[in-house]
Design a protein around this motif. Sequence first.
Motif, PDB file in Angstrom:
ATOM      1  N   SER A 217      49.505  55.155  37.001  1.00 24.09           N
ATOM      2  CA  SER A 217      48.526  54.079  36.746  1.00 24.09           C
ATOM      3  C   SER A 217      48.438  53.079  37.887  1.00 24.09           C
ATOM      4  CB  SER A 217      48.879  53.361  35.440  1.00 24.09           C
ATOM      5  OG  SER A 217      48.860  54.249  34.346  1.00 24.09           O
ATOM      6  N   GLY A 218      49.140  53.352  38.978  1.00 26.87           N
ATOM      7  CA  GLY A 218      49.048  52.499  40.149  1.00 26.87           C
ATOM      8  C   GLY A 218      49.541  51.084  39.910  1.00 26.87           C
ATOM      9  N   LEU A 219      48.764  50.100  40.361  1.00 25.24           N
ATOM     10  CA  LEU A 219      49.164  48.692  40.259  1.00 25.24           C
ATOM     11  C   LEU A 219      49.295  48.254  38.799  1.00 25.24           C
ATOM     12  CD1 LEU A 219      49.805  46.396  42.239  1.00 25.24           C
ATOM     13  CD2 LEU A 219      47.444  45.622  41.996  1.00 25.24           C
ATOM     14  N   ALA A 220      48.414  48.771  37.930  1.00 25.37           N
ATOM     15  CA  ALA A 220      48.497  48.439  36.502  1.00 25.37           C
ATOM     16  C   ALA A 220      49.810  48.946  35.917  1.00 25.37           C
ATOM     17  CB  ALA A 220      47.312  49.040  35.750  1.00 25.37           C
ATOM     18  N   GLY A 221      50.226  50.142  36.341  1.00 28.96           N
ATOM     19  CA  GLY A 221      51.490  50.698  35.865  1.00 28.96           C
ATOM     20  C   GLY A 221      52.684  49.870  36.307  1.00 28.96           C
ATOM     21  N   ILE A 222      52.617  49.346  37.529  1.00 23.79           N
ATOM     22  CA  ILE A 222      53.681  48.465  38.019  1.00 23.79           C
ATOM     23  C   ILE A 222      53.765  47.222  37.148  1.00 23.79           C
ATOM     24  CG2 ILE A 222      54.442  47.043  39.964  1.00 23.79           C
ATOM     25  CD1 ILE A 222      53.094  49.094  41.821  1.00 23.79           C
ATOM     26  N   ALA A 282      61.974  46.101  38.173  1.00 27.47           N
ATOM     27  CA  ALA A 282      61.066  47.104  37.607  1.00 27.47           C
ATOM     28  C   ALA A 282      59.931  47.438  38.567  1.00 27.47           C
ATOM     29  CB  ALA A 282      60.504  46.610  36.278  1.00 27.47           C
ATOM     30  N   ILE A 283      59.606  46.513  39.466  1.00 26.80           N
ATOM     31  CA  ILE A 283      58.601  46.778  40.495  1.00 26.80           C
ATOM     32  C   ILE A 283      59.149  47.746  41.534  1.00 26.80           C
ATOM     33  CG2 ILE A 283      57.280  45.736  42.389  1.00 26.80           C
ATOM     34  CD1 ILE A 283      57.135  43.174  40.739  1.00 26.80           C
TER      35      ILE A 283
END
Length: 317
Positions: A217-222, A282-283
Amino acid sequence: MKSHIHIFFLSLIAVLATLIFERAIGIEWDFHPDSVTYATTSHEISQNILNEGFGSAINNSYYFLCSLLGQNIVAIIAMNMIFFALTNLIILKLHIKFAGDLSLEKYSLLLLLVLNPYRMHLATTMLKDTLIIFLALISLMGARCWIISFITMPFLRVIGVFYYGVLLPKVIFAFGVFCAICIFFIFNERVVGLMLEFNANQMQFREFDSVPSFQDSGLAGIGIRFILWPILALTASFSLFGLSVPFMAVALGVVMFNVYTFALVGRSIFTWKIFISMGVFAILVTGYGSYIRYVYPFLVMAPLLVISQSSSRLRYS
């Protein structure tokens, strides 16, 4: 003094029993791939660090310790067992400082911190986590210990400097968060690129590590990891994603942390400073098994931080 001796030897007996139990069920010294690295390459890596200069010692100095101990499996594990026991002496001292005397009730609660299943497992391995937890905890013992811990930590784990954020006053911590947000917007393209680079790393090394990483999900997943993963860790609810023995053991330890604080001050180990600090990891980390190892110092520190802030309203006083 008697309580210190008792806790020290109880710790050694408990961790030795854990070692015997793990070996009996087939968990050998090489269960963690990093252990094999320490046992086979520490001499070589230490020499490379000496050749390359002081800067290369950052994040890699544990290899020096393993090399000094001759890459000997028994010696390195014995060192971790001793540091486990020493860490419990620190926990004892902080428990007495913040919770008062060692009545039967408080001693029983102390054992919830001392006999933590995951910490005992780590102490039976060649991993550096036991030493990192020791360093993180001594920072709670005063300014001088904080300085020693803060200076030493980057040599073992460079991102371990984030552990010390939870000790900052709320105003300074909030200012730090504000500055981080400003940096994100000012250098948005560079920061986002770096975050996505970390997000591309594959760090799910175990079959039982079934907690979703949302990498696709890219940035949203992060962002989802930043919010969700600390909550799962602080509540032990990550165990719901797979009833594996390793995750259940870790979850039991988190439950013990929460029982300790609930019994003493009527609240969980959740604080906003710990939540946000754990979110940073987590990031950077994309596998939950690895994530738990990185944030476990926060979880060990959390009960003592909570009761230090709430000691005026202890239930057992």
